[in-house]
Scaffold this active site. Structure first.
Site, PDB file in Angstrom:
ATOM      1  CG  ASN A 172      -0.211  -0.085   2.511  1.00 57.73           C
ATOM      2  OD1 ASN A 172       0.552   0.816   2.839  1.00 57.73           O
ATOM      3  ND2 ASN A 172      -0.397  -1.180   3.258  1.00 57.73           N
ATOM      4  CG  ASP A 192      -7.162  -5.014   6.356  1.00 59.30           C
ATOM      5  OD1 ASP A 192      -6.866  -4.949   7.563  1.00 59.30           O
ATOM      6  OD2 ASP A 192      -7.529  -4.029   5.684  1.00 59.30           O
ATOM      7  CE  LYS A 233      -8.237  -2.557  14.969  1.00 61.11           C
ATOM      8  NZ  LYS A 233      -7.189  -3.080  14.104  1.00 61.11           N
ATOM      9  CE  LYS A 283     -10.789   0.965  11.899  1.00 60.58           C
ATOM     10  NZ  LYS A 283     -10.108   1.472  10.715  1.00 60.58           N
ATOM     11  CG  PHE A 287      -2.174   6.033  13.820  1.00 58.49           C
ATOM     12  CD1 PHE A 287      -1.521   5.768  15.006  1.00 58.49           C
ATOM     13  CD2 PHE A 287      -2.034   7.280  13.237  1.00 58.49           C
ATOM     14  CE1 PHE A 287      -0.723   6.732  15.612  1.00 58.49           C
ATOM     15  CE2 PHE A 287      -1.245   8.261  13.825  1.00 58.49           C
ATOM     16  CZ  PHE A 287      -0.583   7.982  15.012  1.00 58.49           C
ATOM     17  CE  LYS A 299       7.908 -12.943 -13.875  1.00 62.11           C
ATOM     18  NZ  LYS A 299       8.583 -12.407 -15.029  1.00 62.11           N
ATOM     19  N   PRO A 329      -3.195 -11.641  10.792  1.00 60.37           N
ATOM     20  CG  PRO A 329      -1.187 -12.064  11.897  1.00 60.37           C
ATOM     21  CD  PRO A 329      -1.862 -12.217  10.562  1.00 60.37           C
ATOM     22  CG  ASP A 330      -6.176  -6.281  14.422  1.00 59.39           C
ATOM     23  OD1 ASP A 330      -5.257  -5.605  14.937  1.00 59.39           O
ATOM     24  OD2 ASP A 330      -7.253  -5.794  14.053  1.00 59.39           O
TER      25      ASP A 330
HETATM   26  O1  C5P Z   1      -8.363  -2.712  11.668  1.00 63.82           O
HETATM   27  P1  C5P Z   1      -7.890  -1.462  11.022  1.00 63.82           P
HETATM   28  O2  C5P Z   1      -6.872  -1.699   9.960  1.00 63.82           O
HETATM   29  O3  C5P Z   1      -8.956  -0.603  10.474  1.00 63.82           O
HETATM   30  O4  C5P Z   1      -7.222  -0.613  12.217  1.00 63.82           O
HETATM   31  C1  C5P Z   1      -6.145   0.237  12.056  1.00 63.82           C
HETATM   32  C2  C5P Z   1      -5.249   0.126  13.255  1.00 63.82           C
HETATM   33  O5  C5P Z   1      -4.970  -1.230  13.544  1.00 63.82           O
HETATM   34  C3  C5P Z   1      -3.889   0.743  13.003  1.00 63.82           C
HETATM   35  O6  C5P Z   1      -3.412   1.198  14.250  1.00 63.82           O
HETATM   36  C4  C5P Z   1      -3.075  -0.424  12.483  1.00 63.82           C
HETATM   37  O7  C5P Z   1      -1.683  -0.234  12.685  1.00 63.82           O
HETATM   38  C5  C5P Z   1      -3.614  -1.566  13.299  1.00 63.82           C
HETATM   39  N1  C5P Z   1      -3.610  -2.864  12.607  1.00 63.82           N
HETATM   40  C6  C5P Z   1      -2.780  -3.875  13.060  1.00 63.82           C
HETATM   41  N2  C5P Z   1      -2.803  -5.092  12.439  1.00 63.82           N
HETATM   42  C7  C5P Z   1      -3.597  -5.328  11.403  1.00 63.82           C
HETATM   43  C8  C5P Z   1      -4.454  -4.325  10.933  1.00 63.82           C
HETATM   44  C9  C5P Z   1      -4.425  -3.092  11.551  1.00 63.82           C
HETATM   45  O8  C5P Z   1      -2.015  -3.635  14.005  1.00 63.82           O
HETATM   46  N3  C5P Z   1      -3.603  -6.519  10.828  1.00 63.82           N
END
Ligand code: C5P
Length: 403
Positions: A210, A282, A351, A347, A333, A292, A309-310
């Site tokens: 991104n 995500d 979280k 959010k 953020f 390749k 994973p989040d």
């Molecule tokens: O879930 P979302 O992407 O909308 O939330 C953004 C926040 O979550 C940011 O602080 C980002 O760094 C964190 N994030 C994370 N791991 C992910 C997705 C988002 O730490 N897989």
């Protein structure tokens, strides 16, 4: 943004080949808004001339304690009284030895002894001279006396040897002078930061990423270091220099994918504050190809995604309470296309974190500027458009109050 506005700096130059870099340092300090008054030892003038320094700073250069152009003939008192700091670059082994003993036999050493302002020295010398027990004693004594030593660094030396004793680059010295003047609200605290994008490999040459530049996360790292914290920066692929590296208070772990970022971050949660600034992908690729992928006619490949994973959610789950407060204090953020405050606060609650910072678009990605909406349980507060470093400093002050 200028970080040294209204600061008066006496820039001392002693005799060392690194003096060829001091004109650049003078310019950097002035670009940040400082006024610079140069004082040179006799030996320094063998390496760079007073004319050069005068032309760059716009101020006459002082070289002698017998200079009768100062009204009361007391340049050694006058100069330090007007100064916010004395910065010496390069600091030779000889000058450091003299200052550590309180000797004062020329203008610069007399000025340092008679000063009532902070003294910062960037040592510069051959590695044998730096490693000599006498120089190490001088450095230790100076530190005990409250003098701040900036470096030295290790690397290639003018004499052809390689080792410790190189003067920090002018940019590194200027960064540390700027840091010196910032409020020390996070002294002794540990700060963990994720920054930049992640890159999800499709095959060895292709991938999904991104537009995150990493600038906001790196600015927060710098601001936290300026405030006195130890920083662990987990950085996705971005081409930014490690901030304030020479302080020795920053650890940088470079990662590529979200999974790698997750592992590196979760291994470092023993901290007081966690800033999740990274734009984490995500979704990752379920089965990245080992080789390749060939074009094979016109048919496009079907790429299967899996949820990543989040990181923030997992750090938040591991939060404990210390002194009645969440530890680490987690700051997320959010970049939203619509209804920033509403979605960012949702959010934050989802979280389970105390604070979330909304990027008020539209030009946040890659830009040096940003504006922020800081949201916690008490409500929201806007931080007006400014350079990311300036925003980061304000955010650090807000968070420091919370912990
Ligand atoms: O879930 P979302 O992407 O909308 O939330 C953004 C926040 O979550 C940011 O602080 C980002 O760094 C964190 N994030 C994370 N791991 C992910 C997705 C988002 O730490 N897989």
């Amino acid at each position: 943004m200028q970080s040294l506005i209204n600061k008066k700096i006496v820039l001392g130059i002693s005799g060392g080949i690194a003096a060829y870099k001091t004109p650049e340092l003078a310019r950097l300090l002035m670009q940040e808004g400082a006024s610079v008054q140069v004082v040179m030892t006799e030996a320094a003038q063998q390496f760079v001339t007073p004319v050069t320094m005068q032309a760059l700073t716009g101020n006459p250069v002082f070289t002698s304690q017998w200079d009768n152009s100062v009204g009361n003939n007391m340049a050694h008192i006058e100069l330090s009284r007007a100064a916010d700091a004395i910065v010496i670059a390069p600091g030779s082994a000889d000058l450091m030895a003299k200052l550590s003993l309180g000797l004062a036999d020329d203008l610069l050493s007399t000025l340092c002894l008679a000063r009532d302002c902070p003294l910062l020295i960037a040592p510069a010398m051959n590695k044998q001279m730096w490693e000599h027990a006498a120089t190490q004693r001088s450095a230790e004594r100076l530190s005990k006396d409250g003098v701040t030593l900036l470096g030295p660094a290790s690397g290639f030396q003018a004499c052809g040897e390689v080792g410790m004793g190189r003067m920090l680059e002018p940019v590194g010295i200027a960064e540390q002078v700027i840091a010196f003047f910032q409020k020390k609200t996070l002294l002794g605290k540990k700060v963990l930061i994720t920054a930049g994008p992640t890159f999800e490999a499709i095959d060895p040459v292709r991938g999904i990423t991104n537009h995150s530049s990493g600038k906001m996360g790196f600015a927060i790292a710098r601001a936290a270091l300026e405030a006195g914290a130890d920083v662990h920066l987990v950085a996705g692929p971005c081409d930014l220099p490690t901030p304030l590296e020479a302080t020795g208070r920053i650890t940088r772990t470079n990662v590529v994918s979200a999974k790698e970022m997750h592992a590196a971050t979760l291994a470092a949660t023993n901290c007081d504050v966690f800033f999740a600034v990274a734009a984490v992908a995500d979704w990752g690729i379920a089965k990245p190809a080992k080789e390749k992928i060939k074009r094979n006619g016109k048919e496009a490949p079907n790429i299967e995604f899996v949820a990543n994973p989040d990181i923030l959610l997992d750090v938040a789950k591991a939060v404990k309470t210390k002194g009645g407060k969440p530890h680490p204090y987690c700051v997320g953020f959010a970049a939203e296309s619509t209804d920033l405050e509403k979605h960012a606060d949702e959010k934050r609650k989802r979280k389970g974190i105390p604070m979330i910072v909304g990027n008020i678009g539209p030009d946040t990605f890659g830009s040096d500027l940003n504006q922020l909406l800081v949201i916690d349980a008490a409500g929201s507060k806007k931080i007006a458009k400014a350079e990311k470093l300036q925003l980061a400093r304000q955010l650090i002050q807000l968070v420091a109050k919370k912990i």
